[in-house]
Design an enzyme around this catalytic site. Structure first.
Site, PDB file in Angstrom:
ATOM      1  N   GLU A 163     -33.923-106.334  -1.273  1.00 25.93           N
ATOM      2  CA  GLU A 163     -32.940-107.670  -1.565  1.00 25.93           C
ATOM      3  C   GLU A 163     -32.955-108.148  -1.986  1.00 25.93           C
ATOM      4  O   GLU A 163     -33.050-109.177  -2.396  1.00 25.93           O
ATOM      5  CB  GLU A 163     -31.711-107.318  -0.522  1.00 25.93           C
ATOM      6  CG  GLU A 163     -30.565-108.003  -0.455  1.00 25.93           C
ATOM      7  CD  GLU A 163     -29.395-107.110  -1.328  1.00 25.93           C
ATOM      8  OE1 GLU A 163     -28.829-107.722  -1.555  1.00 25.93           O
ATOM      9  OE2 GLU A 163     -29.352-106.142  -1.942  1.00 25.93           O
ATOM     10  N   THR A 206     -19.057-105.091 -15.413  1.00 18.55           N
ATOM     11  CA  THR A 206     -19.944-105.032 -14.544  1.00 18.55           C
ATOM     12  C   THR A 206     -20.827-103.306 -13.163  1.00 18.55           C
ATOM     13  O   THR A 206     -21.180-103.520 -12.069  1.00 18.55           O
ATOM     14  CB  THR A 206     -20.005-106.226 -13.421  1.00 18.55           C
ATOM     15  OG1 THR A 206     -21.091-106.417 -12.691  1.00 18.55           O
ATOM     16  CG2 THR A 206     -18.914-106.309 -12.398  1.00 18.55           C
TER      17      THR A 206
END
Length: 1156
Positions: free
Chosen positions: A483, A590
């Protein structure tokens, strides 16, 4: 992983015989032809690409089949425990689950477009394409069975709900991009608006906006069920847009709306009985969440004819955009209710990512279509009709136009490139302060991997290639994307080491391959697929990684894995797919859903704008076309592998320090597994453990003469000044962001250094500005690229060091002009007073006498500004601006100044502006302000050059006072009210003379600016002569000035105002590090050239030459200076280090804008 064998090379047999003279040339041509015919060694063979494509399909169906078998109709699958994943009813605060899962079969909706894409698979022995088409149609039928067909009658009731009438509190952004976007994309495939090979449901005469019923083999008659369901879901989201900012609230209940947002305008007309009690709901959203709805909502409006959605999404986009900082940056978090930024960070990743994406893609989607009809929509005859657009004025044609979104993208990318882009070690993006651009955090996140793909769409292919290499290196290091990864520590940031099967990295890989066709990216795609197969597979699907170091799995298969990750992998390996060849304005959202706006075949057209061009781009450097693909490198077949910075990103990850590998990419004998392959699952074979590409390159893909250029490490220098413990410097209430005593923050981009005692400066040499230096850190405070430090010249006077040297600017001078604004009355009130007779109110004699003395004192400074017809227009315009500015300042202090008129607001400002005198208020009546407000306008002028140039006149000496200019402890401040000392505003008589060219001048064609020869009294009685540029040479202008005896009240300076393109030559341009061009090319102000000795109108050499300066600004500056109450000129100074200018240091006199 097995390696593809090299093609055998031909070895031609050449017999020995005598050669003609031209044989070397023939041999060279033969060799070139031979090389051209050789297949690229590094390129994948089509059969291998087909095998990878089939593996992606198998990967997809392993997840999809298990979801349909185990979890449907719930939202997601638990791949480890083989169970459905549903909303966390016991913990409503578990937003990681509840924000996304809405109890409406999310994974199926998110996956339908992937099935439609697989339906165009090339023919194979497994029937991949026909099977995917059947699964797509069966998936649509399953949704209709569960949620109805979107009609109000019995057919609209499904097994689970009527439409999406479910009691689920979900996130607006996720519901729009996954739910609404998935339904719309599937609908466009179903009606043939998006291509599927062999599937043509409509005839040539059918309108895709109003398609006829389509009969499917599974018995479903498709007539727009998905579109109606999308409209139902979109309508349930509308209450979230009832805000005062135009940005939607972050969450909405699909059944009850927004009863938890107590301050919403939606509740103002209701009884309030339905408002939920409890703690205040969080109103913080993000730039991406508020501004990334345009694609889905625009398509929904255009397909249904309901304009509400498109207007709401666009208004939310512009509401975010208009809040950008003064350096063009957007924040990550924003309060949808109050409209202010939450947190100081500006990023390209989480929080802001898709906002930039939708700026560019909205332009693409809208291009070629008419502007929407802005006629207000009449409410439909039903009680639940909602339209938050009624809270706002309609959007303008510009805000609706595709060009406006393209301009927003250009500006956003320019700000990112200037403030977030860093080329240290290897190009990457940093996280910076929203207001200053200074470094805030030094890590990259996995969501930021999308940006390279967006750059490809924008034509910025080189930037996309170089920045994506870092993410490729991170993947090679961890066999996934954590992440967050720390650039500083070269490790996972803050323990955030999970990877939930995100698609962003493979999405960018797909886009770059489409632009370059470089086989490098096919190998990168294979690397990603192999690592997913090795680390993420379970018996029931695919699991995200909770820890990329240990290989610990999370019990969740996010819907975007099937909807995006596998989709982009497939399209990467299917170059002939119709979407890869579609010549139309379609986009991937997206969430990876293809969308397009079909054009109606009817002749009826919507309203168009009368403007052919609504937006004019001010920067010619913007990229508006796509570059040609790079030429393939002979033999290696890969331009990427031959880059001279190919290993720079690997160096950032220290990949060279990891486990040694042999030429096949396998672990060398006796070595231990590297950190990226420490998963607890034992690999089936040694080939299953490691991926040889791209960092252990196959030998055939390494150029024989390959070299790497030097890693970029900017030159930096640290300067430390000795500390004087006895020197005490006061602080400022504005000093947030700064914790040191000898620094004071003046504005968001200005920090004053109050003393050199203990000062520590870090200076970096900038490669983009001829080696100029930039202070990057002061006393540990990081500075942005457009942030400045301010130093008083007095504290620099005794410093003599080649690394830190004070230099007087030989070209640029400071030019200040004074204007008066009466804050006590509006112009309209003045007119009324003049018309009204004197009232009977009496004033105390002492007050009258004091007022008379004050007015006399002010009148001494009034300027005899000649030949100006009226001062009212300029005074009114400038005065209105200043009053509006102060009124807005007072309005921003609601808690302190609520309901107080302007004069009383000024009374309350001394705590903010100490120089403003207080105004007594008696019994609630505010007394009239006695002095006008002094407005000082700063600009930068350039001096003249040539044999006729004269030095500037010396300024008057300052008065005898402890507040002298060279005392940093007592800097002289320009007074905000009342008289200004003569030594601060040097000249108070101004005469405007137009171009001042003789009537016979051959270049004089502007009769409006032409003035008759000056009267002999003008230079005797006026200190400043104001001229317009043009009409004749600068020497001719001076030659038209009559001779005069020098005196303090006679002519001291000629000020020429330049036109048009020279407007940027200003105070701001100077302080942004720009220097003025002495040759007249490349922008900026050219110095006036006086190529002749100054002469009088009679032809005699002038005994006392007149100094000349020139300012930019054109007509506006000329008219403003005509009405000035005084001007002053002073020298500018700057700092040099080793002969190079320090670009972001401002040297002043400590007078807050005064003149030396």
């Amino acid at each position: 992983m097995t390696r593809e064998p090299l093609q055998p090379r031909l070895r031609p047999h050449i017999r020995s015989r005598s050669r003609p003279r031209s044989s070397p040339w023939l041999l060279a041509l033969a060799l070139l032809a031979f090389v051209a015919l050789l297949p690229s060694a590094g390129a994948m063979r089509p059969s291998r690409v087909a095998d990878l494509r089939r593996e992606v399909v198998d990967m997809f169906y392993h997840g999809f089949d298990n979801y349909m078998r185990i979890a449907f109709p719930e939202d997601e699958l638990r791949p480890v425990t083989c169970a459905p994943l549903t909303r966390d009813a016991k913990n409503p605060g578990n937003v990681e689950v509840n924000d996304v899962l809405g109890n409406y079969s999310l994974t199926l909706i998110d996956t339908l477009s992937t099935l439609a894409i697989f339906a165009s698979a090339p023919p194979d022995d497994r029937g991949t394409g026909p099977k995917a088409l059947r699964d797509f149609q069966d998936g649509v039928a399953a949704l209709v069975e569960q949620y109805g067909d979107g009609r109000p009658g019995p057919s609209g009731q499904g097994l689970r709900a009527r439409g999406f009438d479910v009691d689920s509190k979900v996130q607006v952004f996720e519901t729009v991009i996954r739910g609404v976007g998935g339904l719309l994309s599937a609908h466009l495939f179903a009606v043939g608006a998006l291509p599927i090979n062999g599937y043509e449901p409509l005839g040539h005469e059918d309108d895709p906006l109003s398609p006829p019923p389509i009969h499917w083999p599974n018995g479903l008659i498709y007539d727009g069920q998905l579109l109606r369901l999308a409209l139902d879901l979109g309508t349930r989201i509308l209450p979230a847009f009832y805000t005062k900012t135009g940005m939607p609230y972050p969450r909405v209940n699909l059944r009850h709306g927004i009863p938890f947002y107590k301050n919403s305008p939606l509740h103002e007309t209701s009884s309030g009985d339905h408002i939920v009690d409890g703690p205040p709901e969080i109103t913080e959203t993000c730039s991406a969440g508020a501004g990334s709805l345009v694609l889905e909502f625009t398509v929904l409006s255009r397909l249904t004819g309901d304009p509400r959605f498109e207007q709401l999404a666009k208004r939310a986009f512009w509401a975010v955009w208009y809040r950008k900082s003064h350096i063009g940056l957007l924040g990550a978090g924003v309060d949808a209710e109050q409209g202010h930024w939450v947190g100081p960070y500006s990023v390209v990743g989480a929080g802001a990512d898709s906002f930039f994406e939708y700026a560019l893609k909205s332009h693409i989607l809208l291009s070629g279509h008419e502007l929407p009809n802005r006629t207000a929509v009449e409410p439909k005859p039903k009680d639940d009709w909602l339209d938050p657009n009624t809270l706002f004025a309609p959007l303008t044609d510009v805000e609706n136009s595709p060009d406006a979104f393209l301009q927003a993208w250009h500006h956003a990318h320019a700000a990112i490139k200037r403030h977030l882009y860093s080329d240290r070690d290897h190009p990457h993006y940093e996280n910076v302060n929203l207001w200053t651009g200074s470094l805030a955090t030094n890590w990259v996140d996995s969501l930021g991997a999308f940006y390279a793909g967006l750059l490809v769409l924008a034509g910025e292919v080189e930037e996309a290639i170089e920045t994506s290499l870092l993410y490729t290196a991170i993947w090679a290091r961890y066999a996934a994307l954590p992440e967050r990864w720390s650039i500083t520590h070269k490790d996972i940031e803050g323990g955030l080491g999970w990877w939930p099967l995100r698609p962003e990295f493979i999405e960018s890989t797909y886009y770059i391959y489409q632009a370059t066709k470089d086989p490098w990216y096919l190998y990168v795609g294979e690397m990603v697929m192999r690592d997913i197969q090795r680390r993420c597979t379970t018996q029931c699907g695919w699991a995200g990684l909770q820890n990329v170091l240990t290989g610990e799995k999370s019990d969740r298969m996010e819907s975007f894995f099937l909807g995006e990750t596998t989709q982009y992998l497939y399209l990467l390996f299917d170059e002939s797919h119709p979407l890869n060849k579609l010549d139309a304005a379609f986009v991937f959202t997206t969430e990876g859903h293809p969308l397009i706006l079909p054009k109606a075949k009817s002749s009826v057209r919507s309203r168009t704008s009368g403007h052919k061009e609504l937006i004019v781009y001010h920067d010619p450097a913007y990229t508006n076309t796509c570059p040609a693909p790079p030429s393939i490198t002979p033999l290696t077949g890969s331009v990427i592998a031959a880059r001279d910075d190919i290993f720079h990103a690997a160096k950032m990850l220290d990949l060279h320090l990891l486990q040694p590998k042999n030429r096949l990419g396998l672990p060398a004998e006796g070595s231990k597994p590297s950190g990226q392959h420490t998963s607890s699952r034992k690999p089936e074979t040694e080939l299953d453990r490691f991926t040889p590409f791209p960092w252990s390159l196959p030998p055939e893909m390494i150029p024989q003469n390959a070299t790497c250029r030097k890693i970029n490490q900017p030159v930096e220098m640290l300067l430390e000044f000795s500390s004087n413990a006895q020197e005490l410097i006061g602080g400022s209430a504005f000093n947030y962001l700064i914790g040191t005593q000898n620094l004071e923050r003046l504005t968001m981009d200005r920090i004053r250094v109050q003393t050199l005692s203990g000062l520590r400066l870090t200076m970096r040499q900038e490669e983009d500005s001829d080696g100029e230096w930039r202070v990057s850190k002061v006393n540990g405070v990081l500075l942005g690229r457009d942030e400045f430090i301010v130093m008083n010249r007095a504290i620099l006077g005794e410093v003599s060091d080649p690394r830190f040297n004070l230099v007087r600017d030989p070209v640029n001078v400071k030019f200040v002009h004074l204007h008066h604004v009466d804050l006590g009355q509006d112009e309209a009130d003045k007119d009324k007073e003049q018309l009204q007779p004197e009232s009977g109110n009496k004033t105390d004699d002492n007050d009258v006498s004091q007022e008379k003395e004050q007015e006399d004192e002010v009148s001494e400074q009034q300027i005899e500004t000649a030949n100006t017809t009226s001062e009212e227009p300029a005074s009114s315009s400038l005065g209105s601006y200043v009053k509006s500015l102060l009124a807005n300042l007072a309005a921003s202090l609601d808690d302190l100044l609520h309901g107080i008129p302007l004069e009383a607001a000024v009374t309350a400002l001394p705590s903010i502006l100490p120089s403003i005198p207080s105004i007594s208020s008696i019994h609630g009546t505010t007394k009239r302000i006695k002095y006008p407000f002094n407005v000082f306008l700063n600009s930068t002028a350039v001096t003249a050059t040539g044999i006729g140039a004269a030095p500037l006149p010396p300024p008057p000496p300052p008065p005898s006072s402890p507040y002298i200019a060279n005392n940093p402890a007592h800097p002289r401040l320009l007074p905000a009210f009342g008289p200004v000392p003569r030594d601060m505003i040097h000249y108070t008589t101004i005469y405007a003379a137009g171009q001042l060219c003789s009537a016979s001048s051959p270049n004089d064609s502007d009769s409006e600016n032409q003035k008759p020869p000056l009267d002999d009294s003008i230079p005797r009685t006026h200190q400043i002569l104001l001229l317009r540029r043009g009409g004749c040479s600068f020497s001719e202008k001076l030659a038209n000035i009559p001779a005069f005896p020098p005196s303090p009240t006679s002519l001291q300076l000629v000020v020429v105002v330049s036109d048009g393109d020279d407007e940027d030559a200003s105070y701001a341009a100077y302080y942004s590090g720009q220097t003025y061009n002495t040759q007249g090319v490349g922008g900026g102000l050219a110095r006036p050239l006086l190529d002749q000795v100054q002469k009088t109108p009679g032809g005699l050499v002038r005994r006392n030459p007149i100094p000349m300066i020139m300012v930019g600004g054109g007509e506006m500056t000329y008219e403003t200076l005509k009405r000035a109450k005084g001007v002053a000129v002073g020298r500018r100074w700057f700092l040099e280090s080793q002969g190079r200018r320090v670009r972001n240091v401002i040297v002043d006199e400590g007078d807050a804008g005064g003149v030396a």
